[in-house]
Design a protein around this motif. Structure first.
Motif, PDB file in Angstrom:
ATOM      1  N   ALA A 256       0.862  -0.996   0.038  1.00 50.06           N
ATOM      2  CA  ALA A 256       0.342   0.164  -0.197  1.00 50.06           C
ATOM      3  C   ALA A 256       0.811   0.569  -0.373  1.00 50.06           C
ATOM      4  CB  ALA A 256      -0.787  -0.212   1.261  1.00 50.06           C
ATOM      5  N   PRO A 257       0.428   2.620  -0.943  1.00 50.48           N
ATOM      6  CA  PRO A 257       0.912   3.482  -0.603  1.00 50.48           C
ATOM      7  C   PRO A 257       1.366   4.064   0.298  1.00 50.48           C
ATOM      8  CG  PRO A 257      -0.438   3.592  -2.883  1.00 50.48           C
ATOM      9  CD  PRO A 257      -0.668   2.011  -2.057  1.00 50.48           C
ATOM     10  N   GLY A 258       2.510   4.816   1.315  1.00 48.36           N
ATOM     11  CA  GLY A 258       2.947   4.587   1.983  1.00 48.36           C
ATOM     12  C   GLY A 258       3.045   3.849   3.470  1.00 48.36           C
ATOM     13  N   GLY A 259       3.206   2.966   2.887  1.00 46.93           N
ATOM     14  CA  GLY A 259       3.417   0.920   4.114  1.00 46.93           C
ATOM     15  C   GLY A 259       4.737   1.071   3.083  1.00 46.93           C
ATOM     16  N   VAL A 260       5.359   0.034   3.477  1.00 52.39           N
ATOM     17  CA  VAL A 260       6.008  -1.280   2.468  1.00 52.39           C
ATOM     18  C   VAL A 260       5.714  -1.463   1.788  1.00 52.39           C
ATOM     19  CG1 VAL A 260       7.115  -3.404   2.975  1.00 52.39           C
ATOM     20  CG2 VAL A 260       6.672  -1.814   4.809  1.00 52.39           C
ATOM     21  N   PRO A 261       6.801  -0.609   0.504  1.00 48.12           N
ATOM     22  CA  PRO A 261       7.033  -1.280  -1.193  1.00 48.12           C
ATOM     23  C   PRO A 261       6.589  -2.788  -1.443  1.00 48.12           C
ATOM     24  CG  PRO A 261       8.554  -0.252  -0.621  1.00 48.12           C
ATOM     25  CD  PRO A 261       8.013  -0.701   0.676  1.00 48.12           C
ATOM     26  N   LEU A 262       6.594  -3.153  -2.379  1.00 46.92           N
ATOM     27  CA  LEU A 262       6.552  -4.368  -3.126  1.00 46.92           C
ATOM     28  C   LEU A 262       7.666  -4.412  -3.930  1.00 46.92           C
ATOM     29  CD1 LEU A 262       3.152  -5.841  -4.446  1.00 46.92           C
ATOM     30  CD2 LEU A 262       4.343  -6.228  -2.219  1.00 46.92           C
ATOM     31  N   THR A 263       8.841  -5.543  -3.830  1.00 52.61           N
ATOM     32  CA  THR A 263      10.554  -6.049  -4.613  1.00 52.61           C
ATOM     33  C   THR A 263      10.087  -6.583  -5.724  1.00 52.61           C
ATOM     34  OG1 THR A 263      11.454  -4.898  -2.276  1.00 52.61           O
ATOM     35  CG2 THR A 263      12.291  -5.812  -4.185  1.00 52.61           C
ATOM     36  N   LYS A 264      10.761  -6.068  -6.996  1.00 49.51           N
ATOM     37  CA  LYS A 264      10.251  -6.700  -8.160  1.00 49.51           C
ATOM     38  C   LYS A 264      11.582  -7.521  -8.028  1.00 49.51           C
ATOM     39  CE  LYS A 264       8.944  -7.654 -12.704  1.00 49.51           C
ATOM     40  NZ  LYS A 264       9.887  -9.034 -13.108  1.00 49.51           N
ATOM     41  N   ILE A 265      11.623  -9.078  -8.583  1.00 52.72           N
ATOM     42  CA  ILE A 265      12.811 -10.388  -8.437  1.00 52.72           C
ATOM     43  C   ILE A 265      12.371 -10.650 -10.160  1.00 52.72           C
ATOM     44  CG2 ILE A 265      12.367 -10.661  -6.152  1.00 52.72           C
ATOM     45  CD1 ILE A 265      10.067 -13.323  -7.326  1.00 52.72           C
ATOM     46  N   PRO A 266      13.911 -11.380 -10.258  1.00 50.11           N
ATOM     47  CA  PRO A 266      13.830 -11.928 -11.848  1.00 50.11           C
ATOM     48  C   PRO A 266      12.411 -13.134 -11.963  1.00 50.11           C
ATOM     49  CG  PRO A 266      15.928 -11.894 -10.122  1.00 50.11           C
ATOM     50  CD  PRO A 266      14.690 -11.337  -9.374  1.00 50.11           C
ATOM     51  N   GLY A 267      12.800 -13.172 -13.469  1.00 50.13           N
ATOM     52  CA  GLY A 267      11.382 -14.197 -13.608  1.00 50.13           C
ATOM     53  C   GLY A 267      12.076 -15.304 -13.404  1.00 50.13           C
ATOM     54  N   GLU A 268      12.542 -16.540 -13.461  1.00 47.97           N
ATOM     55  CA  GLU A 268      12.880 -17.653 -11.991  1.00 47.97           C
ATOM     56  C   GLU A 268      12.524 -17.472 -11.498  1.00 47.97           C
ATOM     57  OE1 GLU A 268      16.697 -15.287 -12.115  1.00 47.97           O
ATOM     58  OE2 GLU A 268      15.455 -15.245 -13.640  1.00 47.97           O
ATOM     59  N   GLU A 269      12.668 -16.326 -10.585  1.00 51.86           N
ATOM     60  CA  GLU A 269      12.565 -16.501  -9.111  1.00 51.86           C
ATOM     61  C   GLU A 269      11.004 -16.189  -8.975  1.00 51.86           C
ATOM     62  OE1 GLU A 269      14.590 -13.952  -6.220  1.00 51.86           O
ATOM     63  OE2 GLU A 269      16.379 -13.965  -7.576  1.00 51.86           O
ATOM     64  N   SER A 270      10.086 -15.449 -10.461  1.00 51.98           N
ATOM     65  CA  SER A 270       9.074 -15.594 -10.301  1.00 51.98           C
ATOM     66  C   SER A 270       7.773 -16.287  -9.877  1.00 51.98           C
ATOM     67  CB  SER A 270       8.378 -14.328 -11.195  1.00 51.98           C
ATOM     68  OG  SER A 270       8.604 -13.251 -11.198  1.00 51.98           O
ATOM     69  N   ASP A 271       9.059 -17.258 -11.143  1.00 50.71           N
ATOM     70  CA  ASP A 271       8.051 -18.966 -11.646  1.00 50.71           C
ATOM     71  C   ASP A 271       8.039 -20.030  -9.836  1.00 50.71           C
ATOM     72  OD1 ASP A 271       7.947 -18.006 -13.655  1.00 50.71           O
ATOM     73  OD2 ASP A 271      10.099 -19.490 -15.067  1.00 50.71           O
ATOM     74  N   ALA A 272       9.340 -19.899  -9.603  1.00 46.41           N
ATOM     75  CA  ALA A 272       8.983 -20.991  -7.898  1.00 46.41           C
ATOM     76  C   ALA A 272       8.600 -20.105  -6.859  1.00 46.41           C
ATOM     77  CB  ALA A 272      11.028 -20.325  -7.588  1.00 46.41           C
ATOM     78  N   ASN A 273       8.064 -18.481  -7.126  1.00 43.15           N
ATOM     79  CA  ASN A 273       6.808 -18.385  -6.729  1.00 43.15           C
ATOM     80  C   ASN A 273       5.246 -18.925  -7.110  1.00 43.15           C
ATOM     81  OD1 ASN A 273       8.346 -16.452  -4.385  1.00 43.15           O
ATOM     82  ND2 ASN A 273       7.808 -14.802  -5.360  1.00 43.15           N
ATOM     83  N   ARG A 274       5.080 -19.331  -8.258  1.00 41.44           N
ATOM     84  CA  ARG A 274       3.372 -18.703  -8.850  1.00 41.44           C
ATOM     85  C   ARG A 274       3.794 -21.259  -7.875  1.00 41.44           C
ATOM     86  NH1 ARG A 274       5.479 -16.663 -13.233  1.00 41.44           N
ATOM     87  NH2 ARG A 274       4.381 -15.037 -12.980  1.00 41.44           N
ATOM     88  N   ALA A 275       5.445 -21.476  -8.062  1.00 41.50           N
ATOM     89  CA  ALA A 275       4.855 -23.179  -8.187  1.00 41.50           C
ATOM     90  C   ALA A 275       4.560 -22.908  -6.224  1.00 41.50           C
ATOM     91  CB  ALA A 275       5.943 -23.426  -8.218  1.00 41.50           C
TER      92      ALA A 275
END
Length: 326
Positions: free
Chosen positions: A238-257
């Protein structure tokens, strides 16, 4: 990918440490010590923070506008003319503004340099101030008591940054009196930061990495209320709070799994897909994320929009961003 000359705003390095000038309010007509008014034959420049503005760093003027694609900085330039004995014959003080505009779809930066006269006194050597930018590009501005306002524009190509940081543009200036002889100069590092990458797309694009962008997720009939609920339950972004952090594609695939969509195994109801938040493409996604089934058309639309957001803001792995849902 990462290059950073400095993360904090950098000190102005100017001609010599001994450049101490009278304050503009004290700049009355300056007679030659031996009587009369000598014509100036040389000049020098110093740049300092403006006294009328809040200074973010004590050695440089403040950044007074900033977005992901544009920054503006403000300093004070003092132009001092000297006679053949090295005595001061005149002082002109300018408000010195530098603005940069980047392009997320192009590897060059547009730069504008403005001088607006604040005060003048004495006999000033008139000429052109030629400003060159590291990475290419130069511009010429008239500097004289008569020049109340001067502006120059140019473009330059920053280096490709191999990471989340960026570079500061180095500007060098040289005074060219109207007789054509360059007699003095200055160097300073603009405090605004530019980062160009080929990570998001093969074509280079440039942004200001010190501004954290916000992805607008308002307006999705099913997804938006879910994310409102997830953020209220403590999920970041949420704006004003803790932001999200982009990660590489291979780490995104692991998150989905490993993510929460495992709770909705196939076959799923016709026309529905699992949507998770925080996104699998972020460090905060994965096993601790939350998820619900949503209409497939809405989920695909949101996925396309976030990919476009990553592109338009050149969000590379390691970059932070917020998610607005209300």
């Amino acid at each position: 990918m990462k290059i950073r000359t400095r993360s904090n705003f950098l000190a102005v390095a100017l001609i010599a440490a001994s450049l101490l000038f009278a304050a503009p309010s004290q700049a009355a007509p300056l007679p030659h010590p031996e009587g009369g008014q000598s014509a100036p034959v040389s000049a020098r420049i110093s740049i300092s923070p403006p006294v009328h503005a809040h200074v973010r760093n004590q050695s440089i003027g403040p950044v007074f506008c900033a977005s992901r694609i544009a920054t503006c900085t403000d300093s004070q330039l003092t132009y001092t003319s000297l006679d053949d004995k090295g005595e001061v014959t005149g002082v002109t003080v300018y408000d010195d503004r530098v603005s940069q505009t980047t392009s997320p779809t192009g590897g060059s930066v547009q730069l504008k340099y403005e001088l607006e006269r604040i005060s003048t006194a004495g006999n000033i050597l008139s000429g052109n101030l030629v400003v060159s930018v590291g990475g290419g590009g130069s511009m010429s501005l008239l500097i004289s008591p008569a020049a109340v306002y001067s502006v120059g524009t140019t473009s330059y190509v920053p280096p490709i940054s191999p990471g989340v940081d960026g570079t500061h543009a180095t500007l060098t200036g040289e005074i060219e009196p109207f007789d054509g002889t360059a007699i003095s100069g200055f160097t300073f590092i603009d405090p605004s930061v530019v980062r160009c990458d080929t990570t998001v797309r093969a074509t280079a694009g440039c942004v200001n990495p010190e501004v954290t962008p916000t992805f607008d997720m308002t307006g999705y009939p099913n997804i938006t209320p879910n994310v409102v609920r997830y953020q209220a339950a403590g999920q970041p972004g949420a704006p004003g709070g803790v932001p999200l952090t982009k990660i590489p594609g291979e780490e995104s695939d692991a998150n989905r799994a490993d993510g929460p969509c495992k709770a909705f195994p196939s076959p799923r109801p016709d026309g529905e897909q699992c949507d998770e938040y925080p996104f699998a493409s972020t460090l905060e996604g994965g096993p601790t994320a939350l998820a619900d089934l949503v209409p497939a058309t809405e989920n695909r639309s949101q996925g396309g929009n976030i990919n476009n957001f990553y592109f338009q803001n050149r969000v590379v792995p390691g970059d932070k961003f917020f998610v607005k849902v209300q």
